[in-house]
Design a protein around this motif. Structure first.
Motif, PDB file in Angstrom:
ATOM      1  N   ALA A 154      48.133  32.097  60.999  1.00 29.92           N
ATOM      2  CA  ALA A 154      49.489  32.304  60.482  1.00 29.92           C
ATOM      3  C   ALA A 154      50.081  33.588  61.034  1.00 29.92           C
ATOM      4  CB  ALA A 154      49.482  32.342  58.963  1.00 29.92           C
TER       5      ALA A 154
ATOM      6  N   ASP B 207      55.073  31.471  58.135  1.00 30.10           N
ATOM      7  CA  ASP B 207      55.640  32.165  56.987  1.00 30.10           C
ATOM      8  C   ASP B 207      54.558  33.011  56.329  1.00 30.10           C
ATOM      9  OD1 ASP B 207      57.210  33.043  54.952  1.00 30.10           O
ATOM     10  OD2 ASP B 207      57.458  31.086  53.993  1.00 30.10           O
TER      11      ASP B 207
ATOM     12  N   ARG C 199      54.893  34.932  53.871  1.00 36.91           N
ATOM     13  CA  ARG C 199      55.063  34.966  52.422  1.00 36.91           C
ATOM     14  C   ARG C 199      54.401  33.787  51.732  1.00 36.91           C
ATOM     15  NH1 ARG C 199      61.083  34.623  52.089  1.00 36.91           N
ATOM     16  NH2 ARG C 199      60.616  33.367  53.898  1.00 36.91           N
ATOM     17  N   GLU C 200      54.039  32.746  52.475  1.00 38.67           N
ATOM     18  CA  GLU C 200      53.392  31.576  51.874  1.00 38.67           C
ATOM     19  C   GLU C 200      51.966  31.941  51.508  1.00 38.67           C
ATOM     20  OE1 GLU C 200      52.622  28.182  50.164  1.00 38.67           O
ATOM     21  OE2 GLU C 200      54.612  28.626  50.951  1.00 38.67           O
TER      22      GLU C 200
ATOM     23  N   TYR D 195      49.934  30.048  49.413  1.00 32.34           N
ATOM     24  CA  TYR D 195      49.096  28.865  49.239  1.00 32.34           C
ATOM     25  C   TYR D 195      48.604  28.394  50.598  1.00 32.34           C
ATOM     26  CZ  TYR D 195      47.912  24.044  47.996  1.00 32.34           C
ATOM     27  OH  TYR D 195      47.273  22.851  47.825  1.00 32.34           O
TER      28      TYR D 195
ATOM     29  N   TYR E 237      44.098  30.160  48.241  1.00 30.92           N
ATOM     30  CA  TYR E 237      45.330  30.901  47.968  1.00 30.92           C
ATOM     31  C   TYR E 237      45.006  32.372  48.192  1.00 30.92           C
ATOM     32  CZ  TYR E 237      49.319  32.384  44.986  1.00 30.92           C
ATOM     33  OH  TYR E 237      50.477  32.929  44.477  1.00 30.92           O
TER      34      TYR E 237
ATOM     35  N   ARG F 147      49.127  23.834  43.354  1.00 35.56           N
ATOM     36  CA  ARG F 147      49.963  25.039  43.483  1.00 35.56           C
ATOM     37  C   ARG F 147      50.223  25.678  42.124  1.00 35.56           C
ATOM     38  NH1 ARG F 147      53.185  25.787  48.286  1.00 35.56           N
ATOM     39  NH2 ARG F 147      52.825  24.109  49.754  1.00 35.56           N
TER      40      ARG F 147
ATOM     41  N   ARG G 185      49.363  29.427  40.851  1.00 34.16           N
ATOM     42  CA  ARG G 185      50.381  30.338  40.313  1.00 34.16           C
ATOM     43  C   ARG G 185      49.947  30.891  38.950  1.00 34.16           C
ATOM     44  NH1 ARG G 185      54.625  26.355  41.771  1.00 34.16           N
ATOM     45  NH2 ARG G 185      55.094  26.812  43.930  1.00 34.16           N
TER      46      ARG G 185
END
Length: 139
Positions: free
Chosen positions: A46, A52, A54-55, A57, A72, A97, A101
């Motif tokens: 990544a 991204d 910021r992702e 997951y 995660y 997900r 969270r």
């Protein structure tokens, strides 16, 4: 829903591990640690691919005949690993997900406790009970 949930520190040391079957805890320690290589690969891919950042997951890390392992990573490089049974076909990606969270929120609450020393294993009874609720599917 989940059979094992683990919190791994940024130095890849286990901070918390909870399993439905305490007799299989050693087996899950092994599965969680083998998944850390895949986590590192996904993070480096990544970073290089301009994905991204910021992702948080990471999705499905790998699966075996018995289990599927999901990952995660927080912004501070704390890794959460959730192991579910492969036979659980009703579990959707969205639900995984949501479990992450909720786990991230619980972890944040533990770290914000003034009596918690960062880097130490998590010994909070509230955290343990909340993780047991996540594993049971009571989010």
């Amino acid at each position: 829903m989940a059979v094992c949930i683990a919190v791994i520190g940024k130095d890849n040391s286990p901070k918390f591990l909870s399993c439905l079957d305490p007799d299989a805890e050693l087996q899950f320690h092994y599965r969680v640690h083998t998944s850390l290589d895949v986590v590192e690969e996904k993070l480096s891919a990544a970073g290089k691919g301009g994905g991204d950042v910021r992702e948080l997951y990471l999705g499905l890390l790998y699966s075996t005949e018995e289990h599927k392992i999901f990952g995660y990573v927080t912004n501070t490089k704390i890794k959460f690993i959730i192991v579910v049974e492969s036979s659980n076909t009703l579990l959707r990606d969205n639900e995984v997900r949501m479990m992450f969270r909720k786990l991230h929120t619980l972890y944040t609450d533990v770290v914000c406790n003034p009596f918690y020393i960062p880097g130490d294993p998590i010994t909070s009874k509230h955290f343990d009970k909340a993780v047991a609720n996540i594993m049971a599917g009571n989010m």
